[in-house]
Design a protein around this motif. Structure first.
Motif, PDB file in Angstrom:
ATOM      1  N   LEU A 122      60.837  30.295  52.423  1.00 50.55           N
ATOM      2  CA  LEU A 122      60.905  29.355  53.542  1.00 50.55           C
ATOM      3  C   LEU A 122      61.955  28.257  53.369  1.00 50.55           C
ATOM      4  O   LEU A 122      62.593  27.859  54.339  1.00 50.55           O
ATOM      5  N   VAL A 123      62.107  27.737  52.161  1.00 50.73           N
ATOM      6  CA  VAL A 123      63.059  26.644  51.934  1.00 50.73           C
ATOM      7  C   VAL A 123      64.430  27.265  51.702  1.00 50.73           C
ATOM      8  O   VAL A 123      64.758  27.709  50.611  1.00 50.73           O
ATOM      9  N   ASP A 124      65.228  27.293  52.749  1.00 50.24           N
ATOM     10  CA  ASP A 124      66.529  27.956  52.653  1.00 50.24           C
ATOM     11  C   ASP A 124      67.705  27.044  52.994  1.00 50.24           C
ATOM     12  O   ASP A 124      68.844  27.480  53.001  1.00 50.24           O
ATOM     13  N   THR A 125      67.443  25.778  53.258  1.00 46.81           N
ATOM     14  CA  THR A 125      68.500  24.833  53.603  1.00 46.81           C
ATOM     15  C   THR A 125      69.011  24.155  52.336  1.00 46.81           C
ATOM     16  O   THR A 125      68.229  23.563  51.591  1.00 46.81           O
ATOM     17  N   GLN A 126      70.311  24.267  52.086  1.00 45.51           N
ATOM     18  CA  GLN A 126      70.906  23.577  50.948  1.00 45.51           C
ATOM     19  C   GLN A 126      71.056  22.108  51.314  1.00 45.51           C
ATOM     20  O   GLN A 126      71.283  21.800  52.460  1.00 45.51           O
ATOM     21  N   PRO A 127      70.893  21.162  50.435  1.00 46.93           N
ATOM     22  CA  PRO A 127      70.637  21.275  49.007  1.00 46.93           C
ATOM     23  C   PRO A 127      69.165  21.369  48.629  1.00 46.93           C
ATOM     24  O   PRO A 127      68.843  21.431  47.451  1.00 46.93           O
ATOM     25  N   TYR A 128      68.256  21.373  49.629  1.00 44.03           N
ATOM     26  CA  TYR A 128      66.827  21.472  49.304  1.00 44.03           C
ATOM     27  C   TYR A 128      66.519  22.718  48.482  1.00 44.03           C
ATOM     28  O   TYR A 128      65.700  22.684  47.565  1.00 44.03           O
ATOM     29  N   ARG A 129      67.170  23.822  48.788  1.00 44.18           N
ATOM     30  CA  ARG A 129      66.914  25.056  48.050  1.00 44.18           C
ATOM     31  C   ARG A 129      67.301  24.895  46.579  1.00 44.18           C
ATOM     32  O   ARG A 129      66.543  25.282  45.688  1.00 44.18           O
ATOM     33  N   MET A 130      68.482  24.331  46.312  1.00 41.94           N
ATOM     34  CA  MET A 130      68.925  24.119  44.935  1.00 41.94           C
ATOM     35  C   MET A 130      67.940  23.222  44.191  1.00 41.94           C
ATOM     36  O   MET A 130      67.534  23.527  43.061  1.00 41.94           O
ATOM     37  N   ARG A 131      67.526  22.142  44.812  1.00 40.58           N
ATOM     38  CA  ARG A 131      66.613  21.201  44.173  1.00 40.58           C
ATOM     39  C   ARG A 131      65.249  21.838  43.939  1.00 40.58           C
ATOM     40  O   ARG A 131      64.643  21.637  42.882  1.00 40.58           O
ATOM     41  N   LEU A 132      64.755  22.609  44.909  1.00 43.97           N
ATOM     42  CA  LEU A 132      63.475  23.308  44.750  1.00 43.97           C
ATOM     43  C   LEU A 132      63.531  24.268  43.567  1.00 43.97           C
ATOM     44  O   LEU A 132      62.629  24.286  42.719  1.00 43.97           O
ATOM     45  N   GLU A 133      64.575  25.076  43.502  1.00 48.43           N
ATOM     46  CA  GLU A 133      64.705  26.033  42.399  1.00 48.43           C
ATOM     47  C   GLU A 133      64.733  25.314  41.057  1.00 48.43           C
ATOM     48  O   GLU A 133      64.099  25.762  40.093  1.00 48.43           O
ATOM     49  N   ASN A 134      65.438  24.189  40.986  1.00 47.25           N
ATOM     50  CA  ASN A 134      65.483  23.433  39.740  1.00 47.25           C
ATOM     51  C   ASN A 134      64.107  22.901  39.357  1.00 47.25           C
ATOM     52  O   ASN A 134      63.729  22.934  38.182  1.00 47.25           O
ATOM     53  N   MET A 135      63.329  22.427  40.323  1.00 38.98           N
ATOM     54  CA  MET A 135      61.986  21.929  40.012  1.00 38.98           C
ATOM     55  C   MET A 135      61.053  23.068  39.601  1.00 38.98           C
ATOM     56  O   MET A 135      60.248  22.918  38.686  1.00 38.98           O
ATOM     57  N   LEU A 136      61.165  24.202  40.275  1.00 37.93           N
ATOM     58  CA  LEU A 136      60.298  25.334  39.948  1.00 37.93           C
ATOM     59  C   LEU A 136      60.589  25.890  38.557  1.00 37.93           C
ATOM     60  O   LEU A 136      59.697  26.432  37.903  1.00 37.93           O
ATOM     61  N   HIS A 137      61.833  25.766  38.105  1.00 39.38           N
ATOM     62  CA  HIS A 137      62.226  26.291  36.795  1.00 39.38           C
ATOM     63  C   HIS A 137      62.312  25.194  35.737  1.00 39.38           C
ATOM     64  O   HIS A 137      62.910  25.403  34.681  1.00 39.38           O
TER      65      HIS A 137
END
Length: 160
Positions: A122-137
């Motif tokens: 669902l979260v596909d808008t950059q930079p939210y996607r980049m930040r989400l991936e960083n938090m998840l990992h």
């Protein structure tokens, strides 16, 4: 003399005891995202983040760890409103759910708990996607990234 102008903002990824994450759709932006906003005068970072999460979702959360520091390097003018958006320094935190039921607000159209794979869909808008991936990992080290928003271009990204 030129005085720098930028916004200090916070973001937070809230997880519940079942491993789900809290996301929503903002009335101000397109797409799904996690929650946060600007730090107001007199607030510390944690106070600002917990206030934003509560205002946008009805949820009470607890800050667990700093996960990312981001520099939005270039301001832009919002095409919809004509408002100039200055550069930002954004600090992202991992948060735990404490209490409350997800509810819509003046700032969010939809708020819901989702699995991590669903959040990534669902979260596909950059930079939210980049930040989400960083938090998840997040593996205990804070990520730093610098980027430009329009068009999105990450200039640097590394663990500190």
């Amino acid at each position: 003399m030129h005085i720098p102008q930028h916004i200090v903002a916070v973001g937070g990824l809230v997880r519940d005891g079942e491993g789900r994450v809290l996301i929503g759709r903002s009335v101000w932006r397109r797409g799904w995202e996690f929650f946060g906003g600007q730090v107001e005068n007199g607030e510390n970072l944690e106070e600002a983040l917990l206030r934003e999460i509560r205002e946008e979702t009805g949820i009470t959360a607890r800050v667990v760890a700093l996960a990312g520091i981001y520099s939005s390097l270039k301001g832009y003018t919002d095409a919809r409103t004509g408002v100039h958006i200055p550069t930002k320094l954004i600090l992202d935190f991992l948060c735990d759910y404490v209490s409350g039921t997800p509810t819509d607000s003046d700032e969010t159209m939809d708020v819901m708990w989702v699995t991590v794979p669903r959040a990534l869909e669902l979260v596909d808008t950059q930079p939210y996607r980049m930040r989400l991936e960083n938090m998840l990992h997040h593996a205990g080290r804070v990520v730093y990234a610098a980027y430009e928003t329009h068009p999105f271009a990450a200039r640097a990204c590394r663990a500190l």
